[in-house]
Design an enzyme around this catalytic site. Structure first.
Site, PDB file in Angstrom:
ATOM      1  N   CYS A   1      11.147  17.703 -30.440  1.00 32.11           N
ATOM      2  CA  CYS A   1      11.795  19.226 -30.020  1.00 32.11           C
ATOM      3  C   CYS A   1      12.738  19.627 -31.121  1.00 32.11           C
ATOM      4  O   CYS A   1      13.372  20.474 -30.973  1.00 32.11           O
ATOM      5  CB  CYS A   1      12.449  18.939 -28.765  1.00 32.11           C
TER       6      CYS A   1
ATOM      7  N   ASN B   1       9.849  24.372 -21.528  1.00 33.40           N
ATOM      8  CA  ASN B   1      10.303  23.711 -22.732  1.00 33.40           C
ATOM      9  C   ASN B   1       9.097  23.847 -23.809  1.00 33.40           C
ATOM     10  O   ASN B   1       8.216  23.118 -23.558  1.00 33.40           O
ATOM     11  CB  ASN B   1      10.535  22.312 -22.462  1.00 33.40           C
TER      12      ASN B   1
ATOM     13  N   HIS C   1      17.876  24.336 -28.203  1.00 36.00           N
ATOM     14  CA  HIS C   1      16.669  24.163 -27.671  1.00 36.00           C
ATOM     15  C   HIS C   1      16.676  24.046 -26.131  1.00 36.00           C
ATOM     16  O   HIS C   1      17.565  23.788 -25.582  1.00 36.00           O
ATOM     17  CB  HIS C   1      16.332  22.477 -28.205  1.00 36.00           C
TER      18      HIS C   1
HETATM   19  O1  UT7 Z   1      13.361  18.274 -25.162  1.00 40.58           O
HETATM   20  C1  UT7 Z   1      13.733  17.038 -24.486  1.00 40.58           C
HETATM   21  C2  UT7 Z   1      12.613  16.824 -23.518  1.00 40.58           C
HETATM   22  N1  UT7 Z   1      13.251  16.566 -22.370  1.00 40.58           N
HETATM   23  C3  UT7 Z   1      14.400  16.897 -21.506  1.00 40.58           C
HETATM   24  O2  UT7 Z   1      15.102  17.560 -21.779  1.00 40.58           O
HETATM   25  C4  UT7 Z   1      14.384  16.308 -19.961  1.00 40.58           C
HETATM   26  C5  UT7 Z   1      15.669  15.815 -19.865  1.00 40.58           C
HETATM   27  N2  UT7 Z   1      15.604  15.433 -18.482  1.00 40.58           N
HETATM   28  C6  UT7 Z   1      15.799  16.134 -17.350  1.00 40.58           C
HETATM   29  O3  UT7 Z   1      15.830  17.523 -17.625  1.00 40.58           O
HETATM   30  C7  UT7 Z   1      15.723  15.683 -15.874  1.00 40.58           C
HETATM   31  O4  UT7 Z   1      15.990  14.325 -15.817  1.00 40.58           O
HETATM   32  C8  UT7 Z   1      14.370  16.125 -15.027  1.00 40.58           C
HETATM   33  C9  UT7 Z   1      14.316  17.527 -14.833  1.00 40.58           C
HETATM   34  C10 UT7 Z   1      13.153  15.670 -15.918  1.00 40.58           C
HETATM   35  C11 UT7 Z   1      14.551  15.272 -13.712  1.00 40.58           C
HETATM   36  O5  UT7 Z   1      15.511  15.680 -13.034  1.00 40.58           O
HETATM   37  P1  UT7 Z   1      16.661  14.648 -12.488  1.00 40.58           P
HETATM   38  O6  UT7 Z   1      17.360  15.431 -11.561  1.00 40.58           O
HETATM   39  O7  UT7 Z   1      16.869  13.453 -13.441  1.00 40.58           O
HETATM   40  O8  UT7 Z   1      15.496  13.891 -11.137  1.00 40.58           O
HETATM   41  P2  UT7 Z   1      14.897  12.454 -11.138  1.00 40.58           P
HETATM   42  O9  UT7 Z   1      14.202  12.060 -12.297  1.00 40.58           O
HETATM   43  O10 UT7 Z   1      15.881  11.445 -10.948  1.00 40.58           O
HETATM   44  O11 UT7 Z   1      14.088  12.469  -9.731  1.00 40.58           O
HETATM   45  C12 UT7 Z   1      14.508  12.864  -8.577  1.00 40.58           C
HETATM   46  C13 UT7 Z   1      13.413  12.956  -7.646  1.00 40.58           C
HETATM   47  C14 UT7 Z   1      12.592  11.709  -7.542  1.00 40.58           C
HETATM   48  O12 UT7 Z   1      12.326  11.297  -6.205  1.00 40.58           O
HETATM   49  P3  UT7 Z   1      13.165  10.087  -5.404  1.00 40.58           P
HETATM   50  O13 UT7 Z   1      12.879   8.679  -6.395  1.00 40.58           O
HETATM   51  O14 UT7 Z   1      14.497  10.368  -5.386  1.00 40.58           O
HETATM   52  O15 UT7 Z   1      12.512  10.292  -4.243  1.00 40.58           O
HETATM   53  C15 UT7 Z   1      11.434  12.264  -8.236  1.00 40.58           C
HETATM   54  O16 UT7 Z   1      10.365  11.344  -7.932  1.00 40.58           O
HETATM   55  O17 UT7 Z   1      12.610  13.895  -7.853  1.00 40.58           O
HETATM   56  C16 UT7 Z   1      11.285  13.760  -7.643  1.00 40.58           C
HETATM   57  N3  UT7 Z   1      10.618  14.511  -8.887  1.00 40.58           N
HETATM   58  C17 UT7 Z   1      10.125  15.402  -8.293  1.00 40.58           C
HETATM   59  N4  UT7 Z   1       9.920  16.297  -6.927  1.00 40.58           N
HETATM   60  C18 UT7 Z   1       9.114  17.414  -6.953  1.00 40.58           C
HETATM   61  C19 UT7 Z   1      10.358  14.213  -9.922  1.00 40.58           C
HETATM   62  N5  UT7 Z   1       9.618  15.189 -10.436  1.00 40.58           N
HETATM   63  C20 UT7 Z   1       9.420  16.021  -9.422  1.00 40.58           C
HETATM   64  C21 UT7 Z   1       8.677  17.233  -9.337  1.00 40.58           C
HETATM   65  N6  UT7 Z   1       8.622  17.864  -8.045  1.00 40.58           N
HETATM   66  N7  UT7 Z   1       8.100  17.840 -10.126  1.00 40.58           N
END
Ligand code: UT7
Length: 326
Positions: free
Chosen positions: A115, A283, A253
């Site tokens: 990225c 992204n 980004h």
């Molecule tokens: O270019 C660099 C590339 N990447 C990034 O910049 C990504 C950086 N990270 C993020 O943007 C965030 O961490 C995410 C958007 C990926 C995730 O958000 P989060 O607030 O950190 O969520 P989480 O991973 O803590 O997940 C929360 C919950 C989980 O459920 P439980 O364990 O709390 O029951 C996940 O299983 O959300 C669930 N979850 C989803 N639910 C519905 C994860 N993905 C999804 C989804 N739809 N697509």
């Protein structure tokens, strides 16, 4: 004293026609529009058609940038192309773009910083131009990231999209060496391989002989992103003796709206100065910064003389910033 600067003479982009909304994804992934919008700010992304390759996107963006710069392809003697999704393992996709543009002189190569690839490529081309080794460069960020996604992994597949953006960099003499000069004023790049397992692809030619899929520890990436991005922006400001108030436009980004909001808050930048395209593009990895630049130039926000701050952070980790007088 006359200083040589790399001036952005033109910008262009290309997005594949097909738009995939969050609701479209929710038909085959256990997710919802509500979750994706709340956690990432993404509402839709563009995706390539079968038989459409990264080079196709890059060629279209490069042609648009050349047209915007009012320059002929023959004037280009350097192509630096940021991509994580090359058409093939080799040759460099940059050479495919070079040939399609009818350029058979100079050099063309790919650069891999995921990225952060566009910011790394911009800085690389800038150094070649400042050293006098090349005159005019095309710097491209192009990705078909959808081809790296595991459609059964909802934590990653909802976040990415395809697209390409490009700028024409022109070496110009006559700057006076101050921040009033047009062109790239400063660039700062970092990598820290201790975090290589936080965001990676689980395949490759030397390991599995497959392309592999994106794997990410989202929360860790998020945490590091906000800190690293703020640090590397401060580095750019310190190097130029500028303050955050001097910035006209922040073109980050486009990974996640929450990361951008937190970063802007941390560095004290008002939201109206942030160019945000993550809702429409998702992204797009190395393509996201030039795509966002292209949008803000086309709609008249970024104008000649504006001070534009670019940043990116990605797998490796890699991260970087660049300050450009438009
Ligand atoms: O270019 C660099 C590339 N990447 C990034 O910049 C990504 C950086 N990270 C993020 O943007 C965030 O961490 C995410 C958007 C990926 C995730 O958000 P989060 O607030 O950190 O969520 P989480 O991973 O803590 O997940 C929360 C919950 C989980 O459920 P439980 O364990 O709390 O029951 C996940 O299983 O959300 C669930 N979850 C989803 N639910 C519905 C994860 N993905 C999804 C989804 N739809 N697509």
């Amino acid at each position: 004293m006359s200083v040589r600067r790399s001036v952005i003479a033109g910008v262009g982009s290309y997005l594949p026609e097909r738009i995939v909304t969050n609701d479209d994804l929710a038909k085959f992934v256990d997710t919802s529009d509500e979750w994706i919008v709340e956690r990432s700010g993404i509402r839709q992304r563009h995706m390539v058609a079968d038989g459409q390759f990264t080079s196709d996107l890059a060629i279209a963006a490069a042609k648009a940038a050349l047209e915007n710069a009012n320059m002929d392809a023959q004037e280009i003697d350097l192509i630096v192309m940021a991509t994580t999704t090359p058409d093939n393992t080799f040759p460099a996709t940059a050479t495919i773009v070079q040939d399609a543009l009818g350029i058979h002189h100079g050099a063309a190569f790919d650069l891999q910083a995921v990225c952060s690839g566009f910011v790394f490529s911009l800085s690389t081309a800038d150094n070649f131009l400042k050293a006098g080794q090349f005159k005019n460069a095309l710097v491209i960020g192009a990705e078909t990231f959808s081809r790296l996604l595991d459609w059964e992994d909802r934590t990653t597949c909802v976040l990415f999209g395809d697209g390409a953006g490009a700028v024409v960099l022109k070496s110009e003499e006559g700057g006076d060496g101050t921040v009033a000069d047009r062109g790239i004023l400063t660039a700062h790049l970092h990598s820290d391989g201790r975090y290589k397992d936080k965001l990676y692809v689980d395949g490759g030619p030397s390991t599995t002989q497959t392309v592999g899929h994106v794997r990410m520890v989202g929360r860790d990436v998020f945490r590091h992103a906000v800190v690293n991005i703020a640090d590397v922006i401060n580095e750019a400001l310190l190097a130029t003796d500028l303050t955050i108030e001097d910035i006209d436009w922040f073109v980050p980004h486009q990974a996640n709206k929450r990361i951008l909001d937190s970063t802007a808050k941390r560095i004290g930048l008002p939201p109206e100065k942030v160019v945000m395209t993550v809702a429409e593009h998702g992204n797009t990895s190395a393509a996201s910064v030039p795509l966002a630049l292209s949008v803000a130039v086309a709609d008249g926000r970024i104008k000649r003389g504006d001070l534009v701050l670019l940043e990116a952070m990605g797998g490796g980790f890699t991260w970087g910033s660049a300050l450009v007088r438009w």
